[in-house]
Design an enzyme around this catalytic site. Structure first.
Site, PDB file in Angstrom:
ATOM      1  N   LYS A   1      35.363  45.017  41.884  1.00 15.10           N
ATOM      2  CA  LYS A   1      35.584  46.243  41.116  1.00 15.10           C
ATOM      3  C   LYS A   1      35.539  47.487  42.010  1.00 15.10           C
ATOM      4  CE  LYS A   1      35.092  44.244  36.841  1.00 15.10           C
ATOM      5  NZ  LYS A   1      35.066  42.831  37.200  1.00 15.10           N
TER       6      LYS A   1
HETATM    7  C1  PLP Z   1      35.604  41.666  36.724  1.00 14.21           C
HETATM    8  C2  PLP Z   1      35.443  40.427  37.513  1.00 14.21           C
HETATM    9  C3  PLP Z   1      36.357  39.349  37.413  1.00 14.21           C
HETATM   10  C4  PLP Z   1      37.504  39.326  36.426  1.00 14.21           C
HETATM   11  O1  PLP Z   1      38.541  40.229  36.719  1.00 14.21           O
HETATM   12  P1  PLP Z   1      39.590  40.646  35.585  1.00 14.21           P
HETATM   13  O2  PLP Z   1      40.398  41.723  36.204  1.00 14.21           O
HETATM   14  O3  PLP Z   1      38.771  41.123  34.420  1.00 14.21           O
HETATM   15  O4  PLP Z   1      40.389  39.426  35.254  1.00 14.21           O
HETATM   16  C5  PLP Z   1      36.163  38.256  38.236  1.00 14.21           C
HETATM   17  N1  PLP Z   1      35.106  38.187  39.089  1.00 14.21           N
HETATM   18  C6  PLP Z   1      34.216  39.196  39.198  1.00 14.21           C
HETATM   19  C7  PLP Z   1      33.072  39.045  40.139  1.00 14.21           C
HETATM   20  C8  PLP Z   1      34.343  40.344  38.427  1.00 14.21           C
HETATM   21  O5  PLP Z   1      33.436  41.348  38.551  1.00 14.21           O
END
Ligand code: PLP
Length: 462
Positions: free
Chosen positions: A112
């Site tokens: 993120k």
């Molecule tokens: C948010 C997240 C995901 C999923 O990503 P999306 O864009 O919601 O599909 C996968 N792994 C981690 C560690 C995340 O923080």
């Protein structure tokens, strides 16, 4: 560059408005009126360039003339200087044709950060130009709050309130939020669940008197700038493995479908991508949709990959819109039906078009844990449970190589489950080792919308 809503009932807006408002007023998601494209030569030219330069070119294609290329370059340089690895998103080879793209070298150790670091700078820049201050209200089940606080702390034109369910997130996750010292950050431990927090955020956004007093904004994964920022590492990793001269495939641990959809965006911009595999845990609405043609919500089950415990993949609406030939009336009908009934049958032509690129794979809890152990034994790499879902998925699907698995979190964010799976407790990287000693500041509030709305208002006006 203009942005239209997938539901067609909201006026087209520019990049700044699409970013700062997040969701379109008709309930749809913003997408660019036309996909910008890069030539083969432009893509080939990315080889060997610093990550921030590629980011400025790719994100700049979406900002159009609303942000000067100098300002964009400067923001990207600053955003990616916060990463602890010089490559920003390094590749690690797992096998003859399989690679991990490590997206977790940012300040909060989860992917993120890649989008949030540039998003915060875009907010400050765009709001500053309009002489405006916004308050971001976010509910977090773990990773989003930490990435958002890390990115927005100290920004001049933005305040942020992060709500988290008290006692239901890990200590590492909590500390990434609560140890920020800047006074534009407020963290609230809510005595309730994540769903309570999210319902309160929704009520705050629907409260007209609050919104008249406070310019509220959201930074969840439907914000188009996050998607644009995530398209960047598809380019840098594919080019490192031979694109545009040979196509590359990706396997993406998925929840809300923002990350995997960003791969589709890179494809539409001209990057030769053979396949994108959406790997899910047992909350597999997406994997089932790609495999069966039915998009059907189930009950959320808690797993050891909690960032993917989602049963409504918001960004799927954007892919649907594309595969019904950008028909907004049909898209609005379909997602209203999904909101009402929790189920949606994909038109056969749309499903066939999705399958030209996408595959879905579901991985259960035991296989996720076994994959952490086998990956450590076979390659020496310690991976987190989300990444393990992606690595495991490759055993269940035929994809042309080279293949990149997106590694979405550092193993040290989930030390207990990783230790249980493989007997090794991952250590926090040096840069954040002091996390456990930093002073925490947060408030505690009951899960009552009125109390929390009053708190947000007082904080925004202070
Ligand atoms: C948010 C997240 C995901 C999923 O990503 P999306 O864009 O919601 O599909 C996968 N792994 C981690 C560690 C995340 O923080």
């Amino acid at each position: 560059m203009r942005y239209v809503s997938t539901r067609g009932q909201a006026p087209a807006v520019g990049f700044a408005d699409a970013v700062l408002s997040g969701l379109a007023p008709d309930g749809g998601l913003y997408v660019p009126e036309a996909w910008p494209s890069l030539t083969r030569e432009q893509i080939a030219d990315f080889a060997g360039k610093p990550y921030a330069e590629v980011a400025a070119a790719v994100i700049g294609a979406f900002a159009g003339d609303e942000i000067s290329s100098d300002d964009m370059a400067e923001m990207c340089r600053e955003a990616y200087a916060t990463f602890s690895h010089a490559a920003v998103v390094p590749l690690v080879q797992l096998g003859p044709d399989t690679h991990l793209a490590e997206l977790f070298h940012g300040p909060s150790l989860a992917f993120k950060d890649v989008a949030m670091q540039i998003l915060a700078r875009l907010y400050d820049h765009l709001l500053g130009a309009q002489n405006r201050t916004q308050t971001i209200l976010c509910a977090t089940s773990g990773d989003t709050g930490g990435a958002a606080v890390e990115a927005f702390r100290g920004r001049r034109n933005v305040k942020i309130v992060a709500l988290f369910p008290e006692g239901r997130i890990s200590e590492v996750q909590r500390r990434f939020m609560t140890t920020a010292e800047e006074d534009n950050v407020a963290c609230v431990a809510v005595s309730g669940t994540f769903d309570d927090c999210q319902a309160i955020v929704k009520q705050a956004f629907q409260d007209r008197s609050l919104r008249q007093a406070v310019d509220l904004s959201g930074v969840n994964s439907i914000n188009f700038a996050r998607i644009a920022a995530q398209a960047v590492y598809y380019f840098t990793t594919a080019v490192a493995l031979g694109a545009p001269h040979r196509p590359v495939s990706f396997c993406v641990p998925s929840g809300n479908f923002g990350d995997a959809f960003a791969g589709y965006v890179a494809l539409r911009m001209g990057l030769p991508i053979a396949r994108i595999v959406a790997a899910t845990n047992s909350n597999d609405i997406l994997a089932r949709a790609f495999e069966s043609g039915r998009y059907v919500r189930g009950a959320v089950q808690p797993t050891i990959s909690p960032a993917m415990d989602i049963q409504s993949a918001s960004n799927f609406e954007r892919l649907y819109f594309e595969t019904v030939n950008r028909e907004p009336v049909e898209t609005a009908r379909a997602f209203q039906a999904f909101a009402d009934a929790g189920a949606l049958d994909l038109p056969p032509a749309a499903h066939a078009q999705m399958r030209e690129t996408f595959r879905g794979v579901t991985i259960g809890e035991d296989e996720t844990a076994r994959t952490i152990l086998s990956t450590l034994n076979e390659t020496g790499e310690l991976i987190d449970p989300h990444t393990a879902v992606g690595v495991a998925a490759l055993r269940h699907v035929e994809v042309p190589g080279p293949i990149v698995v997106l590694s979405t979190a550092h193993a040290a964010k989930f030390p207990d489950d990783v230790a249980k799976a493989c007997g090794v407790t991952p250590a926090l990287p040096r840069g954040v080792a002091s996390l456990a000693d930093r002073r925490e500041t947060f408030d505690r509030l009951p899960a009552e919308a009125d109390t929390i709305k009053a708190y947000v208002r007082a904080f925004a006006e202070a």
